[in-house]
Design a protein around this motif. Structure first.
Motif, short mmCIF file in Angstrom:
data_model
loop_
_atom_site.label_atom_id
_atom_site.label_comp_id
_atom_site.label_asym_id
_atom_site.label_seq_id
_atom_site.Cartn_x
_atom_site.Cartn_y
_atom_site.Cartn_z
N ALA A 47 -17.86 -21.14 -63.73
CA ALA A 47 -17.54 -19.93 -64.50
C ALA A 47 -17.80 -20.14 -65.99
N ASP A 48 -18.93 -20.71 -66.31
CA ASP A 48 -19.37 -20.97 -67.69
C ASP A 48 -18.52 -22.03 -68.39
N THR A 49 -17.25 -21.74 -68.66
CA THR A 49 -16.44 -22.65 -69.45
C THR A 49 -15.26 -23.22 -68.67
N GLY A 50 -15.33 -23.13 -67.34
CA GLY A 50 -14.28 -23.70 -66.51
C GLY A 50 -14.69 -25.04 -65.92
N ILE A 51 -13.75 -25.66 -65.21
CA ILE A 51 -13.98 -26.98 -64.59
C ILE A 51 -13.33 -27.01 -63.23
N ILE A 52 -14.01 -27.65 -62.29
CA ILE A 52 -13.46 -27.97 -60.97
C ILE A 52 -13.46 -29.49 -60.83
N ALA A 53 -12.34 -30.03 -60.38
CA ALA A 53 -12.25 -31.47 -60.10
C ALA A 53 -11.54 -31.67 -58.78
N GLU A 54 -11.80 -32.79 -58.12
CA GLU A 54 -11.15 -33.05 -56.83
C GLU A 54 -10.74 -34.51 -56.71
N ILE A 55 -9.65 -34.70 -56.02
CA ILE A 55 -9.24 -36.04 -55.59
C ILE A 55 -9.08 -35.99 -54.08
N ARG A 56 -9.83 -36.83 -53.41
CA ARG A 56 -9.74 -36.90 -51.95
C ARG A 56 -8.91 -38.12 -51.57
#
Length: 396
Positions: A47-56
């Motif tokens: 979304a342009d200026t957003g971030i997605i991060a994940e911990i599995r």
């Protein structure tokens, strides 16, 4: 590494010093990504200026998302003895709604999750979402770009300045309202006040609309379930002349999306009646009107089963958890996520009279009691880890 308490306080203050408006959160995005990288957590832009991060985790299981908003408001922060070390360095822009605290809290959860990754059975997704403050908001973009793909549930929280520190408010069903804006143009026939028979005055029509609308709505929608107001009325330039047209802008909020349709229909019926009563023989096509209702964020509806299980957990960890909090007329685009997956949004208090922290959200003197950062981390961490272990009890 700094102690957790010192670290999370400094993270919050860094964001507070450097606020950015909706969809302009470029430096904020870069800093979040650098913190995640320092923690050893992979991430990507959305979304342009957003971030997605994940911990599995080390074992398979469901996926829960934790969301923070990232944008600030167009407000000039007032200097105080409390904020002198972290007051906004961006004139006219301020974190006046606690989003700096939200980012710090969710990053704090990420830090703990990373340290305890071996204990996680499933996946935790962190969503740092831009543009909550300005409809249509950033949540829609996150969803459209796949931010919820594979997510089984979502949680989030909001810091509120009019709720006491240590207080946690939750509610099954509607917690926050829909927000809706309307514009109305009324077209009459202008002319000199000395010859009123030759005029149809849109100001007079608007005055009757304004005085009649609220009572008409209250007959159909309970006064505790809606608010309605008029923001601007613009018409005319000459003191002795009826203008040809008028524009009125206002807004209303409800706790039931069906009530939006009801209020719009009441507006239309009232205007149709006014057009008829103010019509004059020989004046074709006037009066007339153009009404547009722009739907903003929908009602934020917490999943009942999820909320019931969440309360059972939270009451074992916090002293003041209210499971029957009154719904509030504030609006939040977190509502869009809850239309896609089950979950819950929580209100956490930061008001502390002893510390002089008493301003409400959006005030130019708004600040938070930073004790809320640790309790916010514990709340989200506890909910996320319990969900991963007992998802069936949340998703009944």
């Amino acid at each position: 590494m700094q102690s957790f308490e010192t670290w999370i306080r400094e993270v919050r203050r860094e964001f507070h010093r450097n606020p950015e408006l909706s969809f302009q959160e470029h430096d904020t995005q870069a800093r979040i990504m650098s913190i995640l990288e320092e923690l050893g957590i992979g991430c990507r832009k959305i979304a342009d200026t957003g971030i997605i991060a994940e911990i599995r985790g080390t074992s398979s299981g469901p996926c829960i998302a934790i969301r923070s908003d990232t944008d600030a408001l167009a407000a000039h922060e007032v200097l105080s003895s409390r904020n002198k070390d972290y007051i906004s360095q961006n004139p006219g822009v301020m974190h006046a709604c606690g989003h700096d605290g939200h980012m710090a809290i969710v990053l704090g959860v990420a830090r703990i999750m990373k340290e305890k990754r071996k204990e996680i059975c499933g996946t935790v997704r962190f969503i740092f979402q831009p543009a909550e403050e300005v409809p249509p908001g950033g949540a829609v973009r996150v969803i459209e770009e796949g931010g919820l793909e594979g997510v089984d549930a979502i949680i989030g929280l909001h810091i509120f300045g009019d709720v006491d520190i240590g207080q946690i408010n939750i509610r099954a069903g509607p917690l926050m309202a829909s927000s809706n804006r309307f514009t109305l143009k009324i077209f009459g026939k202008g002319g000199h006040h000395a010859i009123p028979d030759m005029c149809i005055d849109p100001i007079q029509i608007a005055a009757e609309f304004i005085s009649s609308l609220k009572p008409a709505v209250s007959q159909r929608v309970d006064t505790s379930d809606h608010v309605l107001g008029f923001g601007t009325v613009n018409s005319g330039k000459q003191f002795n002349r009826s203008p040809d047209e008028l524009e009125l802008v206002g807004s209303f909020r409800t706790f039931d999306d069906d009530d939006i349709d009801t209020i719009e229909q009441i507006m239309t019926d009232l205007l149709d009646s006014l057009m008829h009563s103010y019509s004059k023989e020989g004046m074709e096509g006037v009066p007339s009107y153009d009404l547009n209702v722009y739907r903003g964020y929908p009602v934020l509806f917490n999943d009942p089963a999820f909320t019931e299980r969440a309360f059972k957990l939270l009451k074992t960890k916090f002293e003041n958890v209210n499971p029957h909090a009154a719904p509030i007329f504030g609006a939040e685009d977190f509502a869009y996520y809850l239309q896609e997956v089950p979950g819950m949004y929580t209100i956490v208090g930061t008001r502390n009279v002893e510390k002089g922290i008493v301003e409400g959200n959006h005030s130019s003197s708004f600040d938070i009691d930073e004790d809320v950062l640790l309790s916010g981390v514990e709340l989200l961490y506890s909910l996320a880890t319990d969900f991963l272990k007992n998802s069936g009890e949340y998703l009944e």
